[in-house]
Write a protein that holds these residues in place. Structure first.
Motif, PDB file in Angstrom:
ATOM      1  N   GLU A 251      16.629 -13.713 -24.359  1.00 32.41           N
ATOM      2  CA  GLU A 251      15.368 -13.273 -23.752  1.00 32.41           C
ATOM      3  C   GLU A 251      15.640 -12.643 -22.395  1.00 32.41           C
ATOM      4  OE1 GLU A 251      11.752 -12.169 -23.900  1.00 32.41           O
ATOM      5  OE2 GLU A 251      12.320 -13.650 -25.427  1.00 32.41           O
ATOM      6  N   ILE A 257       6.073 -10.776 -16.537  1.00 30.46           N
ATOM      7  CA  ILE A 257       5.724 -12.038 -17.174  1.00 30.46           C
ATOM      8  C   ILE A 257       6.259 -13.248 -16.409  1.00 30.46           C
ATOM      9  CG2 ILE A 257       5.943 -13.388 -19.301  1.00 30.46           C
ATOM     10  CD1 ILE A 257       6.271 -10.761 -20.813  1.00 30.46           C
ATOM     11  N   ASP A 258       7.485 -13.146 -15.894  1.00 26.16           N
ATOM     12  CA  ASP A 258       8.166 -14.319 -15.353  1.00 26.16           C
ATOM     13  C   ASP A 258       7.972 -14.525 -13.859  1.00 26.16           C
ATOM     14  OD1 ASP A 258       9.333 -15.031 -17.865  1.00 26.16           O
ATOM     15  OD2 ASP A 258      10.723 -13.361 -17.617  1.00 26.16           O
ATOM     16  N   SER A 260       4.900 -14.876 -11.148  1.00 27.72           N
ATOM     17  CA  SER A 260       3.459 -14.900 -10.870  1.00 27.72           C
ATOM     18  C   SER A 260       3.255 -14.502  -9.418  1.00 27.72           C
ATOM     19  CB  SER A 260       2.888 -16.299 -11.117  1.00 27.72           C
ATOM     20  OG  SER A 260       3.623 -17.271 -10.407  1.00 27.72           O
ATOM     21  N   ALA A 269      12.109 -21.571 -16.983  1.00 23.70           N
ATOM     22  CA  ALA A 269      10.836 -21.095 -17.541  1.00 23.70           C
ATOM     23  C   ALA A 269      11.068 -19.880 -18.449  1.00 23.70           C
ATOM     24  CB  ALA A 269       9.865 -20.746 -16.415  1.00 23.70           C
ATOM     25  N   VAL A 270      12.002 -18.995 -18.064  1.00 27.17           N
ATOM     26  CA  VAL A 270      12.341 -17.853 -18.917  1.00 27.17           C
ATOM     27  C   VAL A 270      12.915 -18.346 -20.240  1.00 27.17           C
ATOM     28  CG1 VAL A 270      13.723 -15.759 -19.116  1.00 27.17           C
ATOM     29  CG2 VAL A 270      12.763 -16.396 -16.894  1.00 27.17           C
ATOM     30  N   ARG A 272      12.370 -21.238 -21.704  1.00 26.67           N
ATOM     31  CA  ARG A 272      11.294 -21.842 -22.512  1.00 26.67           C
ATOM     32  C   ARG A 272      10.421 -20.771 -23.151  1.00 26.67           C
ATOM     33  NH1 ARG A 272      11.637 -25.794 -18.273  1.00 26.67           N
ATOM     34  NH2 ARG A 272      10.152 -24.657 -16.969  1.00 26.67           N
ATOM     35  N   ARG A 273      10.211 -19.672 -22.428  1.00 20.74           N
ATOM     36  CA  ARG A 273       9.448 -18.567 -23.028  1.00 20.74           C
ATOM     37  C   ARG A 273      10.205 -17.990 -24.223  1.00 20.74           C
ATOM     38  NH1 ARG A 273       9.384 -13.027 -22.312  1.00 20.74           N
ATOM     39  NH2 ARG A 273      10.702 -13.060 -20.443  1.00 20.74           N
ATOM     40  N   GLY A 274      11.521 -17.832 -24.085  1.00 23.95           N
ATOM     41  CA  GLY A 274      12.312 -17.320 -25.196  1.00 23.95           C
ATOM     42  C   GLY A 274      12.278 -18.244 -26.406  1.00 23.95           C
ATOM     43  N   ARG A 276       9.886 -20.176 -27.262  1.00 22.93           N
ATOM     44  CA  ARG A 276       8.557 -20.074 -27.878  1.00 22.93           C
ATOM     45  C   ARG A 276       8.397 -18.761 -28.635  1.00 22.93           C
ATOM     46  NH1 ARG A 276       6.144 -20.898 -23.684  1.00 22.93           N
ATOM     47  NH2 ARG A 276       5.645 -18.778 -23.033  1.00 22.93           N
ATOM     48  N   GLU A 277       8.852 -17.648 -28.048  1.00 20.80           N
ATOM     49  CA  GLU A 277       8.622 -16.345 -28.664  1.00 20.80           C
ATOM     50  C   GLU A 277       9.550 -16.070 -29.848  1.00 20.80           C
ATOM     51  OE1 GLU A 277       8.869 -13.358 -25.664  1.00 20.80           O
ATOM     52  OE2 GLU A 277       7.072 -14.039 -24.593  1.00 20.80           O
ATOM     53  N   GLU A 282       8.022 -25.465 -28.740  1.00 19.11           N
ATOM     54  CA  GLU A 282       7.367 -25.849 -27.496  1.00 19.11           C
ATOM     55  C   GLU A 282       8.288 -26.753 -26.670  1.00 19.11           C
ATOM     56  OE1 GLU A 282       4.645 -24.511 -26.455  1.00 19.11           O
ATOM     57  OE2 GLU A 282       4.366 -23.390 -28.334  1.00 19.11           O
TER      58      GLU A 282
END
Length: 390
Positions: A251, A257-258, A260, A269-270, A272-274, A276-277, A282
């Motif tokens: 990812e 996105i990463d 805010s 966090a990056v 965890r996003r990978g 999920r996507e 989760e």
């Protein structure tokens, strides 16, 4: 006439005449028998030790000759990852797999100034914009020029007391078209040089201008609850590295996105996003550990290498989960599940249909994950045995 003696008389007088060959006396026969017996004893007792000794002597002589032929050599302190016949451009900058790097030990700073290409490369970005516009007009799928980060620098230090690593990562804003333009490292510039020859020093792989390092991603080795490591093959439809075998999850870091607001991105966090996507997982379903920071010295791609262990989902459970929908399914065309054991994973990576089809950063990731779970010695021993038998 001489008196005749029978056999009993000879025995009685203590004389026995053995038959002899012509020209041989009794003493010669006795000597031959004794010699044969001694020869057999010598062969039994000393032949194998002598053979072993001769073998060691030949080996030492060969080494001595090689030593005499050797010359003083210098080699770079930084060497890219290799595994027997598998050679990659992945340089492990920090991390050995055995110990994880805590999230609190990673400091990320985002600089304000956006990346600009040198004037003689800026036109390459314009070409990409024009190509994208033409493609949209002709009905082809356009590229999305997403905002991303370039790596200004990555520095590593150690804490004073326990010598744990501290990683300082400095990023600058850039976008996807700038990244694609900078990937043309061997394209000729007006003066006949190329970006690679002009800006990169092979003897100093960590030094490079930020505009050539417009990629930072996370790569994750995912192991299911029943100890199967997930290996993905990139789709033939992706623009970068189509069809190669890669990490479980790959990812790229997104500035949109990463981050805010103006805050710096968080690598966990990056990751965890990978998860999920790409695998529909989760955060509560797995543990996640940061193992290393790795640089692809050929393409100048940076990566944070992670290891993830699923708590309950087995291979079958993960397959069932993904059958119900995955956000980025189009990025992969095949997924293999490999028993997560040192010998099995190493054999898989060195298979004839895999060894030259890896994404540069993936083999180092799976090796570090093995070391993290099994420790270095068993992994190195299994690797040496497999390579020796090839």
């Amino acid at each position: 006439m001489a008196p005749r003696h029978n056999g009993r008389d000879k025995i009685a007088h203590g004389v026995i005449n053995f038959p002899t060959l012509p020209g041989m006396g009794g003493i010669d026969v006795a000597n031959g028998v004794v010699g044969a017996v001694l020869g057999m004893l010598f062969a039994v007792l000393f032949q194998q030790p002598l053979q072993n000794g001769l073998y060691r002597l030949r080996t030492r002589s060969t080494r001595a000759v090689r030593t005499l032929r050797q010359r003083e050599e210098s080699s770079p302190a930084w060497r890219t990852f290799s595994l027997g016949p598998l050679h990659t451009s992945a340089l492990i900058v920090e991390g050995d797999g055995e110990s994880s790097i805590s999230a609190e030990s990673v400091y990320i700073q985002v600089l304000d100034e956006e990346i600009e290409l040198p004037s003689d490369m800026a036109g390459w970005r314009t070409e990409l914009e024009e190509e994208n516009t033409r493609g949209r007009t002709e009905g082809r799928t356009p590229m999305w020029n997403g905002p991303r980060y370039a790596v200004e620098s990555l520095d590593v230090s150690r804490t004073a007391l326990d010598e744990h690593p501290e990683v300082h990562l400095r990023l600058r804003p850039t976008d996807y078209f700038t990244f694609l333009a900078a990937q043309q490292l061997d394209r000729r510039l007006p003066d006949g040089t190329s970006p690679r020859s002009r800006y990169l020093d092979p003897d100093d792989p960590l030094s490079a201008p930020a505009f050539l390092q417009c990629s930072f991603a996370v790569n994750i080795a995912v192991v299911t609850a029943d100890d199967m490591v997930v290996v993905s093959q990139r789709s033939d439809r992706v623009r970068m590295a189509p069809g190669v075998w890669n990490s479980s999850v790959n990812e790229g870091m997104s500035r949109h996105i990463d981050s805010s607001g103006r805050s710096a991105p968080d690598l966990h966090a990056v990751a965890r996003r990978g998860m999920r996507e790409e695998l529909s997982l989760e955060p509560h379903e797995y543990s996640l550990e940061l193992l290393a920071f790795v640089l692809d010295t050929d393409k100048r791609h940076w990566s944070a290498h992670f290891y993830a262990k699923l708590k309950d989902l087995t291979r079958e459970g993960l397959q069932t989960r993904m059958s119900r929908g995955v956000a980025d399914r189009w990025e992969h065309q095949t997924i293999d599940y490999v028993p997560f054991r040192p010998a099995t994973v190493v054999k898989y990576m060195l298979r004839a249909d895999r060894v030259h089809r890896w994404a540069p950063l993936a083999p180092a990731l799976f090796h570090l994950a093995l070391v993290h779970v099994y420790n270095r010695t068993p992994v190195e021993r299994a690797t040496a045995q497999i390579v020796r038998r090839m």
